[in-house]
Write a protein that holds these residues in place. Structure first.
Motif, short mmCIF file in Angstrom:
data_model
loop_
_atom_site.label_atom_id
_atom_site.label_comp_id
_atom_site.label_asym_id
_atom_site.label_seq_id
_atom_site.Cartn_x
_atom_site.Cartn_y
_atom_site.Cartn_z
N LEU A 244 0.77 -1.28 0.00
CA LEU A 244 0.01 0.00 0.22
C LEU A 244 0.83 1.16 -0.01
CD1 LEU A 244 -2.80 1.55 0.15
CD2 LEU A 244 -2.69 1.33 2.64
N GLY A 245 1.97 1.05 0.68
CA GLY A 245 2.64 2.50 0.88
C GLY A 245 3.26 2.87 -0.39
N GLN A 246 4.02 1.72 -1.11
CA GLN A 246 4.45 1.95 -2.47
C GLN A 246 3.53 2.62 -3.42
OE1 GLN A 246 7.82 -1.31 -3.34
NE2 GLN A 246 6.65 -2.24 -1.54
N ILE A 247 2.28 1.85 -3.32
CA ILE A 247 1.49 2.33 -4.33
C ILE A 247 1.12 3.77 -4.22
CG2 ILE A 247 -1.05 2.04 -5.25
CD1 ILE A 247 -0.77 -0.83 -4.40
N CYS A 248 0.94 4.16 -2.99
CA CYS A 248 0.45 5.40 -2.56
C CYS A 248 1.86 6.29 -3.12
CB CYS A 248 0.32 5.52 -1.30
SG CYS A 248 -1.17 4.86 -0.73
N THR A 276 12.28 -3.27 3.19
CA THR A 276 12.01 -2.51 2.11
C THR A 276 11.38 -1.40 2.25
OG1 THR A 276 11.40 -4.59 1.12
CG2 THR A 276 10.30 -2.88 -0.03
N ALA A 277 10.46 -1.04 3.44
CA ALA A 277 9.83 0.27 3.92
C ALA A 277 10.94 1.04 4.25
CB ALA A 277 9.07 0.04 5.22
N ALA A 278 11.98 0.92 4.62
CA ALA A 278 13.04 1.62 5.17
C ALA A 278 13.71 2.43 4.00
CB ALA A 278 13.98 1.06 5.91
N VAL A 279 13.81 1.64 2.93
CA VAL A 279 14.44 2.43 1.66
C VAL A 279 13.76 3.80 1.39
CG1 VAL A 279 14.93 2.29 -0.69
CG2 VAL A 279 15.16 0.08 0.76
N LYS A 280 12.42 3.75 1.38
CA LYS A 280 11.69 4.89 1.15
C LYS A 280 11.50 5.78 2.25
CE LYS A 280 9.01 7.22 -1.64
NZ LYS A 280 9.65 8.16 -2.77
N HIS A 294 17.37 9.29 9.29
CA HIS A 294 17.85 9.04 8.03
C HIS A 294 18.85 8.08 8.39
CE1 HIS A 294 20.12 10.80 4.26
NE2 HIS A 294 19.68 9.70 3.94
N LEU A 295 19.64 8.28 9.19
CA LEU A 295 20.74 7.33 9.60
C LEU A 295 19.99 5.77 9.93
CD1 LEU A 295 23.76 6.54 9.71
CD2 LEU A 295 23.78 7.48 12.08
N GLU A 296 19.16 5.98 10.62
CA GLU A 296 18.47 4.92 11.24
C GLU A 296 18.04 3.98 10.22
OE1 GLU A 296 17.22 1.49 13.43
OE2 GLU A 296 18.70 2.82 13.89
N TYR A 297 17.39 4.36 9.41
CA TYR A 297 16.70 3.73 8.17
C TYR A 297 17.66 3.18 7.37
CZ TYR A 297 12.10 5.31 9.52
OH TYR A 297 10.83 5.74 10.40
N LEU A 298 18.66 3.85 7.10
CA LEU A 298 19.56 3.22 6.20
C LEU A 298 20.69 2.17 6.70
CD1 LEU A 298 20.93 6.48 4.07
CD2 LEU A 298 19.42 4.70 3.34
N THR A 299 20.71 2.21 7.99
CA THR A 299 21.52 1.28 8.79
C THR A 299 20.61 0.11 8.94
OG1 THR A 299 22.38 2.82 10.41
CG2 THR A 299 22.20 0.49 11.16
N VAL A 300 19.21 -0.05 8.83
CA VAL A 300 18.60 -1.23 8.54
C VAL A 300 18.93 -1.77 7.36
CG1 VAL A 300 16.04 -1.71 8.35
CG2 VAL A 300 16.77 -0.54 10.52
N VAL A 301 18.65 -0.87 6.31
CA VAL A 301 18.77 -1.31 4.72
C VAL A 301 19.95 -1.83 4.68
CG1 VAL A 301 18.86 -0.35 2.44
CG2 VAL A 301 17.26 0.51 3.93
N LEU A 303 22.04 -3.24 7.06
CA LEU A 303 22.23 -4.97 7.49
C LEU A 303 21.20 -5.76 6.88
CD1 LEU A 303 22.43 -3.53 11.23
CD2 LEU A 303 24.02 -4.90 9.80
N ALA A 304 20.27 -5.36 5.92
CA ALA A 304 19.53 -6.02 5.10
C ALA A 304 20.18 -6.54 3.91
CB ALA A 304 18.07 -5.56 5.05
N GLY A 305 21.23 -5.98 3.52
CA GLY A 305 21.91 -6.23 2.34
C GLY A 305 21.27 -5.62 1.20
N ARG A 306 20.43 -4.60 1.36
CA ARG A 306 19.58 -4.13 0.35
C ARG A 306 20.30 -2.62 -0.36
NH1 ARG A 306 14.57 -6.21 1.53
NH2 ARG A 306 14.87 -8.38 2.46
N LEU A 307 21.30 -2.24 0.24
CA LEU A 307 21.59 -1.01 -0.44
C LEU A 307 22.02 -1.13 -1.90
CD1 LEU A 307 24.59 0.03 2.34
CD2 LEU A 307 22.48 0.98 1.99
N THR A 308 21.96 -0.02 -2.56
CA THR A 308 22.45 0.16 -4.11
C THR A 308 23.67 0.85 -3.96
OG1 THR A 308 21.02 2.07 -4.13
CG2 THR A 308 20.13 -0.01 -4.75
N ALA A 309 24.33 1.13 -5.07
CA ALA A 309 25.42 2.09 -5.11
C ALA A 309 24.85 3.48 -4.58
CB ALA A 309 25.98 2.13 -6.57
N GLU A 310 23.93 3.96 -5.02
CA GLU A 310 23.29 5.28 -4.69
C GLU A 310 22.90 5.47 -3.23
OE1 GLU A 310 19.79 8.50 -5.84
OE2 GLU A 310 19.81 6.36 -6.85
#
Length: 613
Positions: A244-248, A276-280, A294-301, A303-310
């Motif tokens: 739902l969040g991604q659609i909105c 997934t939610a933490a990325v957005k 901002h730092l907290e959410y990207l820390t979660v990302v 540790l989840a192995g979801r970082l992109t180069a950007e």
């Protein structure tokens, strides 16, 4: 532990019935279309594409296409032996091979007509829907009608999940987003834990009964317990809010999007949907100037192995901004956070020498992937084995593969062992050459995998006489690891015996998509030239082998493999590794030697030594 996997993923039989089968189908389609909200490659697509990958085993005839609902959205254990395909499944497979969308839809409709009230009919209906949304232009109205047909055909206990999956599929195609939002809201409204668990429990029971009907000797995967079923519901709820969040967000309704994504994250910050939610959410926090969030959410990302180069660059920038302009301590911060939030789910008491203990050293070989959620349970089960047994008792080898996603710890040696065992999916593990074949699970399945399948098998092998003797010495030199192995007392008369020498790194740090950050006993190289691994052993004769693992060469071969993979992989075109793990930490190396009958895969004896650093 922060190891991202649905507790039900590796427990669902590939023949799961009715509503569960359709729900799994939907998850696979979403993953295939959007790279999956959890960043995983669907195993069916993985298998289908393996035939095209020049360094991977060829796909077996009769394997299901990417849309087949009977394949769960997880990396699988090794393929089962071929058996007769039921007529409805055969018809479905043939229909799915048709490339022309109109003709394919007609053939799928014929499957529904000929085999009504079957899970295959449900699969065909969903395949019609995905064909409409992915292959046909201006098919919105038909796709919407088909979506409604699918939802209305579901039992009340599974309709909520079905609405969410339909919304996810439309989201992945950026199609009918207003309708996708309506489906997502209906999915959330229909969520009912009691009904959800009831449907899942029945599906697992039906699946096991079906497996035993087809093969009385089958070993159906253990059904989930109450805690796992509850976890499955939480994951389903989180995924619904995430969708739902991604659609909105795509609709420009950012206040509603952030609210739904915050709900996703709050339900369970350690679950896959939370990452997934933490990325957005990180993006929203950045725009609002909320640095701590901002730092907290990207820390979660991270540790989840979801970082992109950007997002990695963004993560480093916000870390520097909040840490006096320096990146010092970033990896250590992630290490501490991971270890704090991820206690081992299973511990084993030290092994006490049992009556009847022989001189056998048991060999455990695990084929795994850093992007494989159900590998987590199996990997942790063998970490428990490493905790219980000394190197003189058990040697463990972890072969990393590009399944279900690219894994930067994969190398030519691990892929050659993959071909020897004909590995088609992970996790797959072997103890003294004997296949387990029952898959893996999430972190909370590790204790059961260990107690039911790992420790009992190892204990049995420890009181089994070895069929050879191995004397192994490994010494670190300026060039690499110098190894001397003496083989004697070979009792087997098999004609294809080989001594294998394996270089292992005892611990590698890498945050994979399954949430595991530290990987034990990672295979770095197997002695031999190219695919001709090992040294022939003749029954009744002794053998002495001197070999040096030149570290620079080991690193170069791994780097070349990863570079080549980025350029030539047909399964993952244009893939770029965020981090290539070809480097080797020389102070954390071991050598494992074993004698194997490569025809029967039986292990005669093994040995394990550290390198003396």
């Amino acid at each position: 532990m922060r190891r991202f996997a649905d507790p039900g993923e590796a427990l669902v039989s590939s023949k799961a019935k009715a509503s569960l089968s359709l729900i799994v189908m939907a998850a696979m389609v979403v993953a295939a279309l959007a790279g999956s909200v959890s960043g995983q490659q669907p195993p069916a697509a993985e298998k289908q594409a393996q035939a095209a990958e020049k360094k991977a085993p060829e796909q077996k005839a009769g394997e299901k296409p990417a849309q087949a609902p009977e394949k769960k959205d997880v990396a699988e254990p090794a393929s089962e032996p071929a058996r007769d395909v039921p007529p409805e499944r055969k018809a479905f497979n043939e229909a799915n091979k048709i490339s022309d969308p109109d003709k394919k839809i007609e053939a799928l409709k014929k499957v529904v007509e000929d085999f009504p009230k079957t899970s295959t009919a449900d699969s065909a209906n969903y395949a019609i829907f995905t064909t409409l949304v992915t292959k046909m232009k201006d098919a919105g109205k038909k796709a919407l009608e088909q979506a409604k047909l699918i939802a209305e055909a579901q039992a009340d206990t599974s309709r909520g999940s079905q609405y969410s999956q339909l919304a996810s599929t439309l989201l992945a195609q950026d199609l009918l987003l207003q309708d996708a939002e309506a489906f997502a809201l209906k999915g959330i409204e229909a969520l009912d834990e009691k009904k959800f668990i009831e449907a899942r429990r029945k599906s697992f029971a039906d699946s096991a009964a079906d497996a035993l009907k087809r093969d009385p000797k089958a070993k159906p995967m253990s059904p989930p317990d109450e805690a796992q079923l509850a976890r499955m519901f939480v994951n389903s709820k989180q995924t619904a809010y995430s969708t739902l969040g991604q659609i909105c967000a795509k609709l420009g309704k950012h206040a509603e999007a952030e609210k739904a994504l915050r709900e996703t994250f709050t339900i369970d910050p350690k679950a896959p949907a939370a990452a997934t939610a933490a990325v957005k959410l990180a993006d929203y926090a950045k725009k609002a100037g909320r640095d701590a969030e901002h730092l907290e959410y990207l820390t979660v990302v991270a540790l989840a192995g979801r970082l992109t180069a950007e997002s990695k660059a963004d993560f480093q920038a916000i870390y520097k901004k909040t840490h006096n302009g320096s990146l010092n301590g970033l990896e250590e911060m992630l290490d501490k956070r991971y270890e704090k939030e991820n206690p081992m789910p299973v511990h084993a008491k030290p092994y006490a020498r049992a009556a009847g203990r022989t001189d056998r050293v048991v060999l455990a070989e695990i084929f795994t992937g850093a992007g494989c959620p159900p590998c987590v349970g199996a990997d942790l089960a063998f970490e428990a084995a490493l905790e219980r047994y000394r190197p003189q008792d058990v040697a463990v080898l972890m072969y990393h593969l590009h399944i279900p996603r690219p894994d930067p710890m994969t190398n030519p040696s691990t892929q050659t062992r993959q071909k020897l065992y004909d590995i088609r999916g992970v996790p797959s593990f072997y103890i003294d050459g004997e296949a387990d074949g029952r898959g893996g699970g999430p972190a909370d399945a590790a204790a059961k995998i260990y107690s039911d399948r790992v420790e009992p098998t190892i204990e049995k092998r420890l009181i089994t006489k070895a069929d050879a003797k191995i004397k192994l010495i490994a010494v670190a030199t300026p060039v690499g690891i110098q190894v001397k192995a003496d083989v004697s007392g070979v009792k087997s008369t098999a004609k294809n015996l080989k001594l294998q020498l394996v270089l292992v790194e005892e611990r590698v740090r890498y945050s994979g998509e399954n949430g595991v950050r530290f990987h034990p006993m990672v295979v770095r190289s197997v002695a031999g030239k190219g695919e001709a691994q090992g040294f022939p052993v003749v029954a009744g004769k002794s053998l002495t082998v001197d070999h040096t693992f030149e570290i620079d060469q080991v690193i170069a071969e791994a780097r070349e493999h990863l570079d080549d993979f980025e350029k030539t992989s047909t399964r993952f075109p244009n893939h770029k590794f965020l981090e290539k793990k070809h480097g080797v930490e020389a102070t954390k190396l071991s050598v494992v030697a074993f004698v194997q009958d490569e025809d029967s895969k039986q292990i005669l004896q093994a040995a394990h030594v550290r390198t003396g650093h």
